[in-house]
Write a protein that holds these residues in place. Structure first.
Motif, PDB file in Angstrom:
ATOM      1  N   ALA A  30     -10.905   8.020   5.808  1.00 32.19           N
ATOM      2  CA  ALA A  30     -10.702   9.439   5.498  1.00 32.19           C
ATOM      3  C   ALA A  30      -9.239   9.835   5.651  1.00 32.19           C
ATOM      4  CB  ALA A  30     -11.589  10.303   6.389  1.00 32.19           C
ATOM      5  N   ASP A  31      -8.625   9.424   6.765  1.00 30.25           N
ATOM      6  CA  ASP A  31      -7.243   9.820   7.032  1.00 30.25           C
ATOM      7  C   ASP A  31      -6.265   9.205   6.028  1.00 30.25           C
ATOM      8  OD1 ASP A  31      -8.208  11.231   9.148  1.00 30.25           O
ATOM      9  OD2 ASP A  31      -7.471   9.876  10.713  1.00 30.25           O
ATOM     10  N   ALA A  38     -17.377   4.346  13.209  1.00 30.12           N
ATOM     11  CA  ALA A  38     -16.691   5.643  13.290  1.00 30.12           C
ATOM     12  C   ALA A  38     -15.186   5.467  13.108  1.00 30.12           C
ATOM     13  CB  ALA A  38     -16.986   6.318  14.629  1.00 30.12           C
ATOM     14  N   ASP A  39     -14.643   4.385  13.657  1.00 34.15           N
ATOM     15  CA  ASP A  39     -13.214   4.101  13.482  1.00 34.15           C
ATOM     16  C   ASP A  39     -12.900   3.819  12.014  1.00 34.15           C
ATOM     17  OD1 ASP A  39     -12.756   4.407  16.172  1.00 34.15           O
ATOM     18  OD2 ASP A  39     -12.774   2.257  16.633  1.00 34.15           O
ATOM     19  N   ARG A  40     -13.776   3.056  11.365  1.00 36.94           N
ATOM     20  CA  ARG A  40     -13.555   2.751   9.953  1.00 36.94           C
ATOM     21  C   ARG A  40     -13.601   4.025   9.114  1.00 36.94           C
ATOM     22  NH1 ARG A  40     -17.194  -1.490  11.238  1.00 36.94           N
ATOM     23  NH2 ARG A  40     -18.855  -0.579   9.961  1.00 36.94           N
ATOM     24  N   LYS A  41     -14.555   4.902   9.402  1.00 36.62           N
ATOM     25  CA  LYS A  41     -14.648   6.169   8.670  1.00 36.62           C
ATOM     26  C   LYS A  41     -13.381   6.992   8.855  1.00 36.62           C
ATOM     27  CE  LYS A  41     -18.411   8.634   8.918  1.00 36.62           C
ATOM     28  NZ  LYS A  41     -19.633   9.296   9.451  1.00 36.62           N
ATOM     29  N   ARG A  42     -12.905   7.045  10.083  1.00 36.44           N
ATOM     30  CA  ARG A  42     -11.697   7.833  10.363  1.00 36.44           C
ATOM     31  C   ARG A  42     -10.493   7.262   9.620  1.00 36.44           C
ATOM     32  NH1 ARG A  42      -8.116   6.458  13.638  1.00 36.44           N
ATOM     33  NH2 ARG A  42      -9.504   5.069  14.826  1.00 36.44           N
ATOM     34  N   VAL A  43     -10.337   5.943   9.663  1.00 37.85           N
ATOM     35  CA  VAL A  43      -9.219   5.297   8.978  1.00 37.85           C
ATOM     36  C   VAL A  43      -9.281   5.567   7.478  1.00 37.85           C
ATOM     37  CG1 VAL A  43      -8.273   3.057   8.304  1.00 37.85           C
ATOM     38  CG2 VAL A  43      -8.858   3.496  10.698  1.00 37.85           C
TER      39      VAL A  43
END
Length: 273
Positions: A36-37, A29-34
Protein backbone atom coordinates in the motif's frame (compact mmCIF):
# COMPACT_ATOMS: atom_id res chain seq x y z
CA UNK A 1 13.66 -16.66 -4.74
CA UNK A 2 16.55 -14.51 -3.52
CA UNK A 3 18.12 -16.60 -0.76
CA UNK A 4 21.04 -18.94 -1.55
CA UNK A 5 19.67 -21.93 0.37
CA UNK A 6 18.64 -23.40 3.72
CA UNK A 7 19.64 -21.92 7.08
CA UNK A 8 19.43 -23.06 10.70
CA UNK A 9 16.67 -21.65 12.92
CA UNK A 10 17.23 -21.15 16.65
CA UNK A 11 13.96 -19.44 17.68
CA UNK A 12 10.70 -18.06 16.30
CA UNK A 13 12.10 -14.53 16.33
CA UNK A 14 15.29 -15.72 14.67
CA UNK A 15 13.22 -17.52 12.02
CA UNK A 16 11.29 -14.35 11.16
CA UNK A 17 14.32 -12.06 11.17
CA UNK A 18 16.45 -14.50 9.19
CA UNK A 19 13.75 -14.81 6.53
CA UNK A 20 13.47 -11.02 6.31
CA UNK A 21 17.23 -10.82 5.81
CA UNK A 22 16.80 -13.31 2.97
CA UNK A 23 14.02 -11.23 1.40
CA UNK A 24 10.99 -13.18 2.59
CA UNK A 25 8.49 -10.99 4.46
CA UNK A 26 6.68 -13.39 6.79
CA UNK A 27 3.90 -11.23 8.22
CA UNK A 28 0.95 -10.65 5.86
CA UNK A 29 0.17 -7.33 7.56
CA UNK A 30 3.72 -6.18 6.82
CA UNK A 31 3.35 -7.17 3.18
CA UNK A 32 0.05 -5.27 2.92
CA UNK A 33 1.63 -2.18 4.45
CA UNK A 34 4.64 -2.33 2.13
CA UNK A 35 2.43 -2.79 -0.95
CA UNK A 36 0.00 0.00 0.00
CA UNK A 37 2.71 2.48 0.99
CA UNK A 38 4.99 1.90 -1.98
CA UNK A 39 2.21 1.93 -4.57
CA UNK A 40 0.87 5.14 -3.08
CA UNK A 41 4.39 6.59 -3.19
CA UNK A 42 4.93 5.64 -6.84
CA UNK A 43 1.53 7.11 -7.72
CA UNK A 44 2.23 10.32 -5.81
CA UNK A 45 5.42 10.85 -7.83
CA UNK A 46 3.14 11.25 -10.86
CA UNK A 47 0.49 13.23 -8.94
CA UNK A 48 -1.87 10.24 -9.03
CA UNK A 49 -3.87 8.33 -6.42
CA UNK A 50 -4.61 4.62 -6.05
CA UNK A 51 -8.21 3.40 -6.27
CA UNK A 52 -9.04 1.98 -2.84
CA UNK A 53 -9.47 -1.80 -3.11
CA UNK A 54 -8.98 -3.62 0.23
CA UNK A 55 -9.93 -7.00 -1.25
CA UNK A 56 -7.31 -6.75 -3.99
CA UNK A 57 -4.67 -5.59 -1.52
CA UNK A 58 -5.44 -8.59 0.69
CA UNK A 59 -5.21 -10.98 -2.25
CA UNK A 60 -1.97 -9.59 -3.66
CA UNK A 61 -0.38 -9.64 -0.20
CA UNK A 62 -1.08 -13.37 -0.16
CA UNK A 63 0.52 -13.93 -3.56
CA UNK A 64 3.99 -12.52 -2.90
CA UNK A 65 6.71 -13.08 -0.32
CA UNK A 66 8.88 -10.05 -1.15
CA UNK A 67 6.57 -7.38 -2.65
CA UNK A 68 8.18 -5.05 -5.18
CA UNK A 69 5.58 -2.62 -6.62
CA UNK A 70 5.95 -1.08 -10.07
CA UNK A 71 3.99 1.26 -12.34
CA UNK A 72 3.18 0.37 -15.94
CA UNK A 73 1.87 2.53 -18.76
CA UNK A 74 -1.52 2.06 -20.41
CA UNK A 75 -1.47 2.48 -24.19
CA UNK A 76 -3.22 5.62 -25.46
CA UNK A 77 -5.56 3.67 -27.74
CA UNK A 78 -7.24 2.08 -24.71
CA UNK A 79 -7.82 5.24 -22.70
CA UNK A 80 -11.27 5.80 -24.21
CA UNK A 81 -12.60 2.59 -22.63
CA UNK A 82 -14.95 3.22 -19.67
CA UNK A 83 -12.84 3.51 -16.51
CA UNK A 84 -14.95 0.84 -14.79
CA UNK A 85 -14.16 -1.59 -17.61
CA UNK A 86 -10.45 -0.85 -17.33
CA UNK A 87 -10.44 -1.24 -13.56
CA UNK A 88 -12.37 -4.53 -13.52
CA UNK A 89 -10.33 -5.99 -16.36
CA UNK A 90 -7.08 -5.11 -14.57
CA UNK A 91 -8.34 -6.38 -11.23
CA UNK A 92 -9.97 -9.65 -12.31
CA UNK A 93 -7.50 -10.73 -14.98
CA UNK A 94 -4.17 -9.41 -13.73
CA UNK A 95 -4.51 -8.28 -10.10
CA UNK A 96 -3.43 -4.76 -11.07
CA UNK A 97 -4.33 -1.61 -9.13
CA UNK A 98 -6.12 1.21 -10.95
CA UNK A 99 -4.90 4.79 -10.64
CA UNK A 100 -6.72 8.11 -10.88
CA UNK A 101 -5.71 11.67 -11.77
CA UNK A 102 -6.41 14.68 -9.56
CA UNK A 103 -9.83 15.21 -11.16
CA UNK A 104 -10.85 11.58 -10.58
CA UNK A 105 -10.50 10.42 -14.18
CA UNK A 106 -8.65 7.24 -15.16
CA UNK A 107 -4.88 7.65 -15.32
CA UNK A 108 -2.83 6.17 -18.17
CA UNK A 109 -0.90 4.12 -15.58
CA UNK A 110 -1.47 1.00 -13.53
CA UNK A 111 0.28 -0.44 -10.47
CA UNK A 112 1.27 -4.05 -9.91
CA UNK A 113 3.41 -6.04 -7.52
CA UNK A 114 6.33 -8.27 -8.54
CA UNK A 115 7.69 -11.01 -6.30
CA UNK A 116 11.40 -10.35 -6.93
CA UNK A 117 13.82 -7.45 -6.89
CA UNK A 118 15.00 -7.56 -10.51
CA UNK A 119 18.51 -6.54 -11.56
CA UNK A 120 17.15 -4.09 -14.17
CA UNK A 121 14.89 -2.31 -11.67
CA UNK A 122 11.95 -4.19 -13.14
CA UNK A 123 12.20 -2.89 -16.72
CA UNK A 124 11.61 -6.31 -18.30
CA UNK A 125 8.84 -7.15 -15.81
CA UNK A 126 7.09 -3.84 -16.50
CA UNK A 127 7.33 -4.32 -20.27
CA UNK A 128 5.90 -7.82 -19.96
CA UNK A 129 2.97 -6.68 -17.86
CA UNK A 130 2.25 -3.79 -20.23
CA UNK A 131 2.18 -6.27 -23.12
CA UNK A 132 -0.25 -8.58 -21.29
CA UNK A 133 -2.52 -5.67 -20.39
CA UNK A 134 -2.69 -4.52 -24.02
CA UNK A 135 -4.06 -7.96 -24.91
CA UNK A 136 -6.59 -7.86 -22.07
CA UNK A 137 -7.80 -4.41 -23.07
CA UNK A 138 -8.05 -5.54 -26.70
CA UNK A 139 -10.51 -8.21 -25.50
CA UNK A 140 -12.47 -5.60 -23.55
CA UNK A 141 -12.48 -3.33 -26.62
CA UNK A 142 -14.01 -6.18 -28.65
CA UNK A 143 -16.94 -6.51 -26.21
CA UNK A 144 -17.33 -2.72 -25.91
CA UNK A 145 -17.53 -2.19 -29.67
CA UNK A 146 -19.66 -5.28 -30.36
CA UNK A 147 -22.21 -4.62 -27.60
CA UNK A 148 -22.95 -1.10 -28.80
CA UNK A 149 -24.04 -2.46 -32.19
CA UNK A 150 -27.17 -3.91 -30.54
CA UNK A 151 -29.58 -1.63 -28.71
CA UNK A 152 -30.48 -2.48 -25.13
CA UNK A 153 -34.11 -2.61 -26.16
CA UNK A 154 -33.32 -5.36 -28.67
CA UNK A 155 -31.79 -7.48 -25.89
CA UNK A 156 -34.98 -7.63 -23.81
CA UNK A 157 -36.48 -10.74 -25.53
CA UNK A 158 -33.32 -12.72 -24.69
CA UNK A 159 -34.12 -12.30 -20.99
CA UNK A 160 -37.01 -14.77 -21.44
CA UNK A 161 -34.35 -17.46 -21.85
CA UNK A 162 -32.44 -16.54 -18.67
CA UNK A 163 -33.68 -18.12 -15.44
CA UNK A 164 -33.95 -15.74 -12.51
CA UNK A 165 -35.05 -18.38 -10.01
CA UNK A 166 -36.76 -21.69 -10.72
CA UNK A 167 -40.03 -20.84 -8.95
CA UNK A 168 -39.98 -17.13 -9.85
CA UNK A 169 -39.56 -17.45 -13.60
CA UNK A 170 -37.13 -15.91 -16.05
CA UNK A 171 -35.44 -12.53 -15.98
CA UNK A 172 -37.93 -11.53 -18.67
CA UNK A 173 -40.87 -12.34 -16.39
CA UNK A 174 -39.15 -10.52 -13.58
CA UNK A 175 -38.60 -7.42 -15.71
CA UNK A 176 -42.31 -7.28 -16.48
CA UNK A 177 -43.01 -7.33 -12.74
CA UNK A 178 -40.45 -4.55 -12.20
CA UNK A 179 -42.11 -2.38 -14.86
CA UNK A 180 -45.46 -2.63 -13.07
CA UNK A 181 -43.96 -1.97 -9.64
CA UNK A 182 -41.74 0.92 -10.71
CA UNK A 183 -44.66 2.60 -12.48
CA UNK A 184 -46.72 2.35 -9.30
CA UNK A 185 -43.91 3.61 -7.06
CA UNK A 186 -42.95 6.53 -9.32
CA UNK A 187 -45.62 9.04 -8.18
CA UNK A 188 -44.93 8.15 -4.56
CA UNK A 189 -41.29 9.24 -4.83
CA UNK A 190 -41.72 12.13 -7.25
CA UNK A 191 -40.50 10.28 -10.34
CA UNK A 192 -41.79 10.46 -13.91
CA UNK A 193 -43.79 7.21 -14.37
CA UNK A 194 -42.78 6.90 -18.03
CA UNK A 195 -39.09 7.19 -17.16
CA UNK A 196 -39.47 4.71 -14.29
CA UNK A 197 -41.25 2.26 -16.56
CA UNK A 198 -38.61 2.58 -19.27
CA UNK A 199 -35.73 2.20 -16.82
CA UNK A 200 -37.30 -0.91 -15.31
CA UNK A 201 -37.85 -2.34 -18.80
CA UNK A 202 -34.16 -1.90 -19.68
CA UNK A 203 -32.73 -2.54 -16.20
CA UNK A 204 -31.62 -6.14 -16.81
CA UNK A 205 -30.93 -5.99 -20.55
CA UNK A 206 -27.16 -5.68 -20.12
CA UNK A 207 -27.10 -9.10 -18.44
CA UNK A 208 -27.09 -10.66 -21.92
CA UNK A 209 -24.35 -8.36 -23.27
CA UNK A 210 -20.86 -9.62 -24.01
CA UNK A 211 -19.16 -7.32 -21.50
CA UNK A 212 -21.34 -8.33 -18.55
CA UNK A 213 -21.03 -11.95 -19.60
CA UNK A 214 -17.27 -11.53 -19.25
CA UNK A 215 -17.37 -9.28 -16.16
CA UNK A 216 -20.60 -9.79 -14.12
CA UNK A 217 -19.38 -7.09 -11.72
CA UNK A 218 -20.28 -4.53 -14.40
CA UNK A 219 -24.02 -5.25 -14.47
CA UNK A 220 -25.88 -1.97 -14.39
CA UNK A 221 -22.71 0.01 -15.08
CA UNK A 222 -22.63 -1.19 -18.68
CA UNK A 223 -26.40 -0.82 -18.96
CA UNK A 224 -25.99 2.89 -18.25
CA UNK A 225 -23.27 3.30 -20.89
CA UNK A 226 -25.28 1.39 -23.49
CA UNK A 227 -28.47 3.33 -22.68
CA UNK A 228 -26.66 6.64 -23.13
CA UNK A 229 -25.28 5.34 -26.42
CA UNK A 230 -28.86 4.51 -27.46
CA UNK A 231 -29.83 8.11 -26.56
CA UNK A 232 -32.11 7.11 -23.71
CA UNK A 233 -32.84 9.92 -21.20
CA UNK A 234 -30.12 10.44 -18.61
CA UNK A 235 -32.59 9.70 -15.79
CA UNK A 236 -33.33 6.32 -17.36
CA UNK A 237 -29.65 5.49 -17.92
CA UNK A 238 -28.68 6.46 -14.37
CA UNK A 239 -31.52 4.34 -12.93
CA UNK A 240 -30.26 1.28 -14.82
CA UNK A 241 -26.93 1.65 -13.03
CA UNK A 242 -28.27 2.79 -9.65
CA UNK A 243 -31.16 0.36 -9.16
CA UNK A 244 -28.73 -2.26 -7.83
CA UNK A 245 -27.76 0.07 -4.98
CA UNK A 246 -27.27 -0.29 -2.13
CA UNK A 247 -25.12 -3.38 -2.71
CA UNK A 248 -24.15 -3.63 0.95
CA UNK A 249 -24.44 -1.92 4.34
CA UNK A 250 -21.75 0.64 3.48
CA UNK A 251 -23.09 1.50 0.03
CA UNK A 252 -25.05 4.70 -0.65
CA UNK A 253 -28.72 4.44 -1.58
CA UNK A 254 -30.06 5.98 -4.81
CA UNK A 255 -31.12 9.62 -4.55
CA UNK A 256 -32.59 10.40 -7.99
CA UNK A 257 -36.39 9.82 -8.06
CA UNK A 258 -36.39 7.47 -11.07
CA UNK A 259 -33.53 5.47 -9.58
CA UNK A 260 -35.38 5.23 -6.28
CA UNK A 261 -38.54 3.91 -7.95
CA UNK A 262 -36.70 1.18 -9.86
CA UNK A 263 -34.46 0.27 -6.91
CA UNK A 264 -37.51 -0.14 -4.68
CA UNK A 265 -39.18 -2.28 -7.32
CA UNK A 266 -36.08 -4.47 -7.58
CA UNK A 267 -35.63 -4.90 -3.82
CA UNK A 268 -39.28 -5.46 -2.98
CA UNK A 269 -39.73 -7.95 -5.80
CA UNK A 270 -36.82 -9.95 -4.38
CA UNK A 271 -38.21 -9.76 -0.85
CA UNK A 272 -41.67 -10.85 -1.99
CA UNK A 273 -40.19 -13.64 -4.10
Amino acid sequence: FHAPGAFAVTSAANWKDSLTARQVLVDAADRKRVIADRIAGLAAEKSLTVVDDPGLLEEVAGLVEWPVPHLGRIADEHMDLPPEVMQVSMRVNQRYFALRTADGSAAPWFAFVANIQADDNGAAIIAGNERVLRARFADARHFWDLDRKTKLEARIPALDKVTFQAKLGTQGVRVRRLVKLATQFAPLVGADPSYASRAAELAKADLVSGMVGEFPELQGVMGRYYALHDREPTEVADAIRDHYAPKGPNDAVPTAPVSIAVALADKLDQLAG
